[in-house]
Design an enzyme around this catalytic site. Structure first.
Site, PDB file in Angstrom:
ATOM      1  N   ASP A 153       0.856  -1.192   0.000  1.00  0.00           N
ATOM      2  CA  ASP A 153       0.000   0.000   0.000  1.00  0.00           C
ATOM      3  C   ASP A 153       0.888   1.236   0.000  1.00  0.00           C
ATOM      4  OD1 ASP A 153      -0.468   0.936   3.366  1.00  0.00           O
ATOM      5  OD2 ASP A 153       0.868  -0.646   2.708  1.00  0.00           O
ATOM      6  N   ASP A 211       2.077   4.578   1.897  1.00  0.00           N
ATOM      7  CA  ASP A 211       2.129   5.030   3.281  1.00  0.00           C
ATOM      8  C   ASP A 211       1.199   6.235   3.442  1.00  0.00           C
ATOM      9  OD1 ASP A 211       3.422   4.372   5.780  1.00  0.00           O
ATOM     10  OD2 ASP A 211       4.446   6.293   5.652  1.00  0.00           O
TER      11      ASP A 211
END
Length: 295
Positions: free
Chosen positions: A212, A214
């Site tokens: 993902d 941050d």
């Protein structure tokens, strides 16, 4: 002419990667170390005829958080098992727009922001200072990049991995700071792992697998746990394919590491032989036995 060695490939699996498919002659075995218990039993086997040793970094079922991992025991167990090179697979967050979820980064640098971990095999009674200016073995990086491109995996060669303590994720201010530092990805597990591998004279490389963005990213708050888990296990499938492709490339008999990873202790010990602590030397039998026997 130096003797050729038969490589033994150590594989350290991160979040979502708790086993390795395709291993023949496979057996889970307990490896005792003077530094305590490793994260789990080690899985021994052969892949395409090449000897491999696999360790799930957090243990099967992921019971151990990053700060509680016994990094010294993990690396010692690898060395004690005959491992000559380590491929580390790690789930990370991205600090760059061009490194989206599902992307792989073959990192070449680290910034260590951890503070609650034992970071060296050496200490009072046997002091050593190894160089980690270039913490990743370029030979392993080359093989990983070639294999990833053959598989058409989304991969970037080079980048800095910011290792945070955790277990909480970053604040937005921290995330923005790390971006200003030029970091590519952020995670919680590759330090002191990489430093200890260097002390143990093991060639080491990391594949950072992005799950993902941050929290710096404007879409971060809209990402669900289900989405992250889906990417995590998709990355694990890609990682298994990468392992199957790269291990045969690294399995041929070879001479000394061109980068000197396997000779990192040649000029590192500074404590005079007569001042060395026998108890600590006994614990260093696997990690530093090569230089201690020559002293």
């Amino acid at each position: 002419m130096p003797d050729l060695i038969e490589p033994v490939i150590g594989l350290i699996g991160g979040s979502g990667l708790y086993d390795i498919d395709g291993l023949e002659e496979r057996a889970w075995r307990r490896v005792e170390t003077p530094w305590g218990e490793p994260s789990d039993l080690l899985l021994f086997g052969r892949l395409a005829g090449v000897r491999c040793v696999f360790l799930p970094r957090h243990g099967r079922g992921h019971p151990t958080p990053p700060s509680a991992l016994n990094y010294r025991a993990n690396i010692d167990a690898m060395k004690r098992s005959g491992v000559t090179e380590i491929l580390s697979l790690s789930a990370v967050g991205s600090l760059r727009e061009d490194l989206p979820p599902g992307h792989f980064v073959i990192v070449d640098q680290f910034i260590d922001r951890t503070f609650a971990r034992e970071k060296s095999f050496f200490g009072t009674g046997c002091v050593a200072h190894v160089s980690v200016a270039h913490p990743v073995c370029p030979r392993l990086g080359d093989a990983l990049e070639a294999s990833a491109r053959e598989l058409a995996l989304p991969v970037t060669r080079g980048g800095t991995y910011l290792v945070m303590e955790g277990p909480q994720f970053s604040t937005k201010a921290e995330s923005e700071l790390y971006r200003q530092w030029g970091c590519s990805v952020i995670g919680m597990t590759n330090m002191p792992e990489a430093k200890l591998a260097r002390e143990a004279e093991l060639c080491y490389a990391t594949v950072a697998m992005v799950t993902d963005f941050d929290c710096w990213h404007p879409d971060h708050d809209h990402v669900t746990v289900d989405q992250v888990v889906k990417v995590l296990f998709g990355n694990a499938d890609k990682a298994r394919a990468l392992v199957k492709a790269v291990v045969p490339k690294l399995g041929q008999r070879r001479g000394p590491c061109p980068a000197g990873c396997d000779r990192a202790l040649d000029h590192a010990l500074i404590t005079a032989p007569e001042k060395r602590d026998p108890a600590l030397l006994a614990k260093l039998d696997a990690v530093a036995g090569r230089v201690l026997r020559a002293a």
